[in-house]
Scaffold this motif. Structure first.
Motif, PDB file in Angstrom:
ATOM      1  N   TYR A 122       0.831  -1.202   0.000  1.00 41.88           N
ATOM      2  CA  TYR A 122       0.000   0.000   0.000  1.00 41.88           C
ATOM      3  C   TYR A 122       0.867   1.255   0.000  1.00 41.88           C
ATOM      4  N   LYS A 123       1.876   1.238   0.848  1.00 41.38           N
ATOM      5  CA  LYS A 123       2.757   2.409   0.959  1.00 41.38           C
ATOM      6  C   LYS A 123       3.556   2.633  -0.331  1.00 41.38           C
ATOM      7  N   ALA A 124       4.024   1.547  -0.931  1.00 39.66           N
ATOM      8  CA  ALA A 124       4.767   1.658  -2.194  1.00 39.66           C
ATOM      9  C   ALA A 124       3.876   2.231  -3.293  1.00 39.66           C
ATOM     10  N   PHE A 125       2.628   1.767  -3.353  1.00 37.02           N
ATOM     11  CA  PHE A 125       1.691   2.293  -4.346  1.00 37.02           C
ATOM     12  C   PHE A 125       1.430   3.780  -4.117  1.00 37.02           C
ATOM     13  N   CYS A 126       1.165   4.150  -2.865  1.00 35.85           N
ATOM     14  CA  CYS A 126       0.872   5.553  -2.548  1.00 35.85           C
ATOM     15  C   CYS A 126       2.047   6.457  -2.902  1.00 35.85           C
ATOM     16  N   MET A 127       3.250   6.026  -2.543  1.00 39.01           N
ATOM     17  CA  MET A 127       4.433   6.828  -2.844  1.00 39.01           C
ATOM     18  C   MET A 127       4.607   6.971  -4.358  1.00 39.01           C
ATOM     19  N   ALA A 128       4.480   5.880  -5.084  1.00 34.89           N
ATOM     20  CA  ALA A 128       4.651   5.925  -6.541  1.00 34.89           C
ATOM     21  C   ALA A 128       3.578   6.803  -7.192  1.00 34.89           C
ATOM     22  N   GLY A 129       2.341   6.694  -6.731  1.00 29.51           N
ATOM     23  CA  GLY A 129       1.258   7.505  -7.292  1.00 29.51           C
ATOM     24  C   GLY A 129       1.439   8.986  -7.019  1.00 29.51           C
ATOM     25  N   ILE A 130       1.810   9.312  -5.794  1.00 30.07           N
ATOM     26  CA  ILE A 130       2.040  10.717  -5.437  1.00 30.07           C
ATOM     27  C   ILE A 130       3.182  11.298  -6.259  1.00 30.07           C
ATOM     28  N   TRP A 131       4.273  10.555  -6.367  1.00 24.54           N
ATOM     29  CA  TRP A 131       5.429  11.067  -7.109  1.00 24.54           C
ATOM     30  C   TRP A 131       5.174  11.119  -8.606  1.00 24.54           C
ATOM     31  N   ALA A 132       4.356  10.225  -9.138  1.00 24.05           N
ATOM     32  CA  ALA A 132       3.993  10.315 -10.557  1.00 24.05           C
ATOM     33  C   ALA A 132       3.207  11.600 -10.806  1.00 24.05           C
ATOM     34  N   CYS A 133       2.313  11.938  -9.887  1.00 26.88           N
ATOM     35  CA  CYS A 133       1.532  13.180 -10.014  1.00 26.88           C
ATOM     36  C   CYS A 133       2.430  14.413  -9.918  1.00 26.88           C
ATOM     37  N   ILE A 134       3.405  14.364  -9.022  1.00 24.26           N
ATOM     38  CA  ILE A 134       4.331  15.503  -8.888  1.00 24.26           C
ATOM     39  C   ILE A 134       5.189  15.634 -10.139  1.00 24.26           C
ATOM     40  N   ARG A 135       5.749  14.550 -10.603  1.00 23.09           N
ATOM     41  CA  ARG A 135       6.653  14.607 -11.763  1.00 23.09           C
ATOM     42  C   ARG A 135       5.919  15.001 -13.036  1.00 23.09           C
ATOM     43  N   GLN A 136       4.657  14.602 -13.167  1.00 25.51           N
ATOM     44  CA  GLN A 136       3.874  14.964 -14.354  1.00 25.51           C
ATOM     45  C   GLN A 136       3.188  16.319 -14.185  1.00 25.51           C
ATOM     46  N   ASP A 137       3.343  16.931 -13.015  1.00 22.59           N
ATOM     47  CA  ASP A 137       2.778  18.246 -12.720  1.00 22.59           C
ATOM     48  C   ASP A 137       1.277  18.282 -13.026  1.00 22.59           C
ATOM     49  N   VAL A 138       0.546  17.330 -12.434  1.00 27.38           N
ATOM     50  CA  VAL A 138      -0.882  17.212 -12.704  1.00 27.38           C
ATOM     51  C   VAL A 138      -1.677  18.424 -12.225  1.00 27.38           C
ATOM     52  N   TRP A 139      -1.150  19.194 -11.287  1.00 29.50           N
ATOM     53  CA  TRP A 139      -1.846  20.374 -10.764  1.00 29.50           C
ATOM     54  C   TRP A 139      -1.472  21.642 -11.543  1.00 29.50           C
ATOM     55  N   ASN A 140      -0.672  21.493 -12.610  1.00 29.57           N
ATOM     56  CA  ASN A 140      -0.250  22.631 -13.447  1.00 29.57           C
ATOM     57  C   ASN A 140       0.403  23.743 -12.641  1.00 29.57           C
ATOM     58  N   ILE A 141       1.375  23.371 -11.837  1.00 30.07           N
ATOM     59  CA  ILE A 141       2.097  24.328 -11.005  1.00 30.07           C
ATOM     60  C   ILE A 141       3.023  25.188 -11.860  1.00 30.07           C
ATOM     61  N   ASN A 142       3.706  24.579 -12.823  1.00 29.15           N
ATOM     62  CA  ASN A 142       4.649  25.276 -13.706  1.00 29.15           C
ATOM     63  C   ASN A 142       5.700  26.054 -12.915  1.00 29.15           C
ATOM     64  N   ALA A 143       6.268  25.401 -11.927  1.00 30.93           N
ATOM     65  CA  ALA A 143       7.272  26.043 -11.071  1.00 30.93           C
ATOM     66  C   ALA A 143       8.615  26.119 -11.798  1.00 30.93           C
ATOM     67  N   PRO A 144       9.431  27.112 -11.440  1.00 29.56           N
ATOM     68  CA  PRO A 144      10.732  27.262 -12.103  1.00 29.56           C
ATOM     69  C   PRO A 144      11.725  26.167 -11.741  1.00 29.56           C
ATOM     70  N   THR A 145      11.616  25.595 -10.539  1.00 27.14           N
ATOM     71  CA  THR A 145      12.535  24.534 -10.133  1.00 27.14           C
ATOM     72  C   THR A 145      11.741  23.356  -9.580  1.00 27.14           C
ATOM     73  N   MET A 146      12.378  22.208  -9.536  1.00 30.85           N
ATOM     74  CA  MET A 146      11.732  21.008  -9.015  1.00 30.85           C
ATOM     75  C   MET A 146      11.423  21.148  -7.529  1.00 30.85           C
ATOM     76  N   ASP A 147      12.296  21.796  -6.772  1.00 28.03           N
ATOM     77  CA  ASP A 147      12.046  21.975  -5.335  1.00 28.03           C
ATOM     78  C   ASP A 147      10.790  22.803  -5.093  1.00 28.03           C
ATOM     79  N   VAL A 148      10.609  23.843  -5.876  1.00 30.25           N
ATOM     80  CA  VAL A 148       9.418  24.686  -5.744  1.00 30.25           C
ATOM     81  C   VAL A 148       8.181  23.883  -6.168  1.00 30.25           C
TER      82      VAL A 148
END
Length: 167
Positions: A30-56
């Protein structure tokens, strides 16, 4: 090379062993799935953040995820007040790690609920996630179904319940 001392106890056989749900499922799959899903959403920028850096981006995505998470909790509590709901008290960037070293710092019961949250999250952004989104939806549905069978089944599962868990 050495015999396991557990099997020297009278009556202890392979038939007496069972899977530790806490570590194999909640803190495992469960934890592995949650981590992978959350990070896939962050890396694909599903919320359209369009931040200048990855940390932001990570920081702002974590804030959006936190909003989605607490909104999901409110909606679920309203729709199913009798269903157990184990909430994460807060979600911070330190709980999800960094781009180089992703992690997920949740407790077992919290992760059982977070599983459903992330399943719904990846379903909502399935198109943005592409092929991974389809896979995340299938895996998320399967893990939630497994969790539901494990919660509702008696200690000795029926053949039908065992088949559901295998499926």
């Amino acid at each position: 090379r050495l015999r396991c001392p557990l099997f020297q106890v009278l009556g202890a056989t392979l038939l007496a062993l069972s899977i530790d749900v806490l570590h194999t499922l909640h803190l495992g799959m469960y934890k592995a799935f949650c981590m992978a899903g959350i990070w896939a959403c962050i890396r694909q920028d599903v919320w359209n953040i369009n931040a200048p850096t990855m940390d932001v981006r990570i920081m702002q995505c974590c804030q959006r995820l936190r909003q989605d998470l607490f909104g999901w909790y409110r909606q679920k509590a309203h729709e199913s007040p009798d269903e157990p709901l184990y909430r994460i008290s807060d979600l911070t960037t330190t709980m999800i790690g960094t781009n180089r070293k992703p992690c997920l710092a949740t407790k077992a019961a919290e992760t059982g609920t977070l599983l459903e949250v992330v399943r719904d999250l990846v379903r909502r952004y399935e198109a943005v996630l592409g092929q991974c989104g389809v896979a995340f939806c299938v895996v998320g549905d399967s893990l939630v179904a497994l969790r539901n069978v494990m919660r509702s089944a008696p200690r000795r599962v029926s053949v039908a319940q065992a088949q559901l868990m295998v499926d």
